[in-house]
Design a protein around this motif. Structure first.
Motif, PDB file in Angstrom:
ATOM      1  N   ARG A  74       0.838  -1.208   0.000  1.00 23.35           N
ATOM      2  CA  ARG A  74       0.000   0.000   0.000  1.00 23.35           C
ATOM      3  C   ARG A  74       0.869   1.253   0.000  1.00 23.35           C
ATOM      4  O   ARG A  74       0.516   2.280  -0.598  1.00 23.35           O
ATOM      5  CB  ARG A  74      -0.926  -0.010   1.218  1.00 23.35           C
ATOM      6  CG  ARG A  74      -2.060  -1.013   1.108  1.00 23.35           C
ATOM      7  CD  ARG A  74      -3.031  -0.635  -0.003  1.00 23.35           C
ATOM      8  NE  ARG A  74      -4.077  -1.647  -0.182  1.00 23.35           N
ATOM      9  CZ  ARG A  74      -4.969  -1.606  -1.146  1.00 23.35           C
ATOM     10  NH1 ARG A  74      -4.956  -0.614  -2.029  1.00 23.35           N
ATOM     11  NH2 ARG A  74      -5.885  -2.556  -1.261  1.00 23.35           N
ATOM     12  N   SER A  82       0.611   3.301  -8.119  1.00 21.69           N
ATOM     13  CA  SER A  82       0.127   1.997  -8.575  1.00 21.69           C
ATOM     14  C   SER A  82       1.041   0.898  -8.035  1.00 21.69           C
ATOM     15  O   SER A  82       2.081   1.180  -7.420  1.00 21.69           O
ATOM     16  CB  SER A  82       0.089   1.918 -10.107  1.00 21.69           C
ATOM     17  OG  SER A  82       1.398   1.971 -10.646  1.00 21.69           O
ATOM     18  N   HIS A 123      -1.723 -10.246  -1.101  1.00 26.77           N
ATOM     19  CA  HIS A 123      -2.006  -8.818  -0.950  1.00 26.77           C
ATOM     20  C   HIS A 123      -1.791  -8.058  -2.265  1.00 26.77           C
ATOM     21  O   HIS A 123      -2.522  -7.112  -2.567  1.00 26.77           O
ATOM     22  CB  HIS A 123      -1.139  -8.232   0.159  1.00 26.77           C
ATOM     23  CG  HIS A 123      -1.542  -8.689   1.533  1.00 26.77           C
ATOM     24  ND1 HIS A 123      -2.839  -8.630   1.988  1.00 26.77           N
ATOM     25  CD2 HIS A 123      -0.814  -9.226   2.554  1.00 26.77           C
ATOM     26  CE1 HIS A 123      -2.899  -9.100   3.223  1.00 26.77           C
ATOM     27  NE2 HIS A 123      -1.687  -9.476   3.590  1.00 26.77           N
ATOM     28  N   ALA A 126      -4.788  -8.509  -4.549  1.00 29.69           N
ATOM     29  CA  ALA A 126      -5.953  -7.696  -4.194  1.00 29.69           C
ATOM     30  C   ALA A 126      -5.896  -6.316  -4.839  1.00 29.69           C
ATOM     31  O   ALA A 126      -6.929  -5.739  -5.209  1.00 29.69           O
ATOM     32  CB  ALA A 126      -6.039  -7.557  -2.678  1.00 29.69           C
ATOM     33  N   ILE A 127      -4.685  -5.796  -4.990  1.00 32.62           N
ATOM     34  CA  ILE A 127      -4.505  -4.493  -5.639  1.00 32.62           C
ATOM     35  C   ILE A 127      -4.540  -4.640  -7.160  1.00 32.62           C
ATOM     36  O   ILE A 127      -5.226  -3.892  -7.864  1.00 32.62           O
ATOM     37  CB  ILE A 127      -3.171  -3.863  -5.200  1.00 32.62           C
ATOM     38  CG1 ILE A 127      -3.172  -3.593  -3.690  1.00 32.62           C
ATOM     39  CG2 ILE A 127      -2.885  -2.575  -5.979  1.00 32.62           C
ATOM     40  CD1 ILE A 127      -1.812  -3.203  -3.119  1.00 32.62           C
ATOM     41  N   ARG A 129      -5.764  -6.958  -9.156  1.00 33.82           N
ATOM     42  CA  ARG A 129      -7.013  -7.374  -9.806  1.00 33.82           C
ATOM     43  C   ARG A 129      -7.938  -6.181 -10.024  1.00 33.82           C
ATOM     44  O   ARG A 129      -8.726  -6.171 -10.992  1.00 33.82           O
ATOM     45  CB  ARG A 129      -7.698  -8.472  -9.001  1.00 33.82           C
ATOM     46  CG  ARG A 129      -8.209  -8.043  -7.647  1.00 33.82           C
ATOM     47  CD  ARG A 129      -8.575  -9.243  -6.780  1.00 33.82           C
ATOM     48  NE  ARG A 129      -9.653 -10.016  -7.377  1.00 33.82           N
ATOM     49  CZ  ARG A 129      -9.977 -11.255  -6.994  1.00 33.82           C
ATOM     50  NH1 ARG A 129      -9.270 -11.857  -6.066  1.00 33.82           N
ATOM     51  NH2 ARG A 129     -10.986 -11.875  -7.556  1.00 33.82           N
ATOM     52  N   GLU A 130      -7.847  -5.169  -9.174  1.00 30.41           N
ATOM     53  CA  GLU A 130      -8.640  -3.954  -9.374  1.00 30.41           C
ATOM     54  C   GLU A 130      -8.131  -3.159 -10.565  1.00 30.41           C
ATOM     55  O   GLU A 130      -8.888  -2.468 -11.242  1.00 30.41           O
ATOM     56  CB  GLU A 130      -8.610  -3.097  -8.107  1.00 30.41           C
ATOM     57  CG  GLU A 130      -9.252  -3.747  -6.890  1.00 30.41           C
ATOM     58  CD  GLU A 130     -10.715  -4.096  -7.109  1.00 30.41           C
ATOM     59  OE1 GLU A 130     -11.438  -3.267  -7.707  1.00 30.41           O
ATOM     60  OE2 GLU A 130     -11.142  -5.202  -6.708  1.00 30.41           O
ATOM     61  N   GLN A 131      -6.823  -3.250 -10.816  1.00 34.00           N
ATOM     62  CA  GLN A 131      -6.216  -2.569 -11.967  1.00 34.00           C
ATOM     63  C   GLN A 131      -6.395  -3.374 -13.257  1.00 34.00           C
ATOM     64  O   GLN A 131      -6.130  -2.869 -14.351  1.00 34.00           O
ATOM     65  CB  GLN A 131      -4.711  -2.380 -11.728  1.00 34.00           C
ATOM     66  CG  GLN A 131      -4.355  -1.595 -10.495  1.00 34.00           C
ATOM     67  CD  GLN A 131      -2.853  -1.612 -10.191  1.00 34.00           C
ATOM     68  OE1 GLN A 131      -2.400  -0.846  -9.353  1.00 34.00           O
ATOM     69  NE2 GLN A 131      -2.091  -2.466 -10.843  1.00 34.00           N
ATOM     70  N   ARG A 132      -6.766  -4.660 -13.089  1.00 32.17           N
ATOM     71  CA  ARG A 132      -6.873  -5.594 -14.212  1.00 32.17           C
ATOM     72  C   ARG A 132      -5.529  -5.826 -14.888  1.00 32.17           C
ATOM     73  O   ARG A 132      -5.466  -6.134 -16.088  1.00 32.17           O
ATOM     74  CB  ARG A 132      -7.900  -5.116 -15.253  1.00 32.17           C
ATOM     75  CG  ARG A 132      -9.289  -4.849 -14.716  1.00 32.17           C
ATOM     76  CD  ARG A 132      -9.994  -6.106 -14.263  1.00 32.17           C
ATOM     77  NE  ARG A 132     -10.154  -7.087 -15.323  1.00 32.17           N
ATOM     78  CZ  ARG A 132     -10.670  -8.307 -15.135  1.00 32.17           C
ATOM     79  NH1 ARG A 132     -11.033  -8.692 -13.932  1.00 32.17           N
ATOM     80  NH2 ARG A 132     -10.780  -9.160 -16.148  1.00 32.17           N
ATOM     81  N   HIS A 175      -8.179 -12.103 -14.218  1.00 32.04           N
ATOM     82  CA  HIS A 175      -8.137 -10.720 -13.733  1.00 32.04           C
ATOM     83  C   HIS A 175      -7.007  -9.917 -14.404  1.00 32.04           C
ATOM     84  O   HIS A 175      -6.798  -8.751 -14.065  1.00 32.04           O
ATOM     85  CB  HIS A 175      -7.913 -10.698 -12.220  1.00 32.04           C
ATOM     86  CG  HIS A 175      -9.057 -11.237 -11.429  1.00 32.04           C
ATOM     87  ND1 HIS A 175     -10.286 -10.610 -11.349  1.00 32.04           N
ATOM     88  CD2 HIS A 175      -9.168 -12.366 -10.671  1.00 32.04           C
ATOM     89  CE1 HIS A 175     -11.090 -11.308 -10.570  1.00 32.04           C
ATOM     90  NE2 HIS A 175     -10.452 -12.382 -10.159  1.00 32.04           N
TER      91      HIS A 175
END
Length: 246
Positions: A74, A82, A123, A126-127, A129-132, A175
């Motif tokens: 994070r 990113s 971890h 999790a980040i 997959r949101e960015q693809r 993803h």
């Protein structure tokens, strides 16, 4: 354009050896990097070697602690915007025969290598997959392929990383997140150079290329996996061994 232009990479165990060589290769190709290491002072020094804080940062991280790994990743997002690449490289050795190895020595090695890799992969995913999009590179070892005397802990952990890599690759492929592994063989490092000359010579004699590998030769494969050059590769394992134990 450089291979990793505008990409952000986190490298655990990045303060020295293979981890630092990977960081150097990534920075040379345009990436911004965050080095995670339990040795914060050494990590800070390594980051300064790589460039100013707009290029490289260091964070103390014990990869056996889920919260610390999450904070490391994070922190990279907060600092650079990113998380595109994670290299799970942190590792230790506690070599001993099974007869003399303690349960603590076994747990320590499994914790850093296998559990640490799981924390990082989980971890980061999790980040990403949101960015693809994203690339995770896990550092295994030839010891995880063939098993080494005195390394039941290390060989088990490094073999486990291969299984983890393949399972995670299947879970994350849809993803847009790729997960691959590298199995280095005999690579020049402070640890290997401390071997007695007789043992060193025996190990080199097992390598068909008749030489030890250099950290930069592992780093170049990590660069390949991190970049778009390997865009259709996931769940694979690259052996960087000079042909040892083919």
């Amino acid at each position: 354009m450089a291979l990793l232009e505008r990409k952000v990479a986190v490298i655990t165990g990045g303060a020295r050896g293979i981890g630092l060589a990977i960081a150097e290769a990534f920075v040379a190709e345009g990436a911004r990097v965050v080095l995670g290491d339990v040795d914060e002072d050494r990590a800070e020094s390594a980051a300064k070697q790589l460039g100013d804080p707009s290029v490289a940062l260091a964070t103390r991280c014990d990869v056996t602690e889920s919260a610390e790994v999450q904070a490391l990743l994070r922190g990279a997002v907060d600092a650079f915007g990113s998380l595109d690449i994670l290299v799970n490289n942190a590792g230790i050795t506690r070599d001993a025969t099974m007869r003399t190895m303690t349960e603590e020595q076994f747990d320590q090695v499994i914790g850093v290598h296998l559990k640490g890799c799981w924390h990082g992969t989980r971890h980061a995913a999790a980040i990403m997959r949101e960015q693809r999009a994203g690339s995770i590179v896990n550092i295994s070892s030839l010891s995880g392929k063939v098993g080494m005397v005195g390394q039941t802990n290390y060989s088990a952990a490094k073999a486990g990383i291969v299984g983890l890599t393949k399972a995670a690759a299947k879970e994350l492929a849809h993803h847009g997140v790729r997960v691959n592994a590298i199995q280095p063989g005999l690579i020049r490092s402070a640890m290997t150079e401390a071997l007695p000359e007789r043992i060193w010579d025996e190990k080199v004699a097992q390598v068909p290329m008749r030489r030890v590998g250099e950290p930069r030769e592992v780093a170049s494969v990590a660069l390949f996996y991190a970049s778009a050059m390997s865009s259709y590769m996931t769940g694979t394992v690259a052996e960087v061994t000079g042909g040892r134990f083919m």
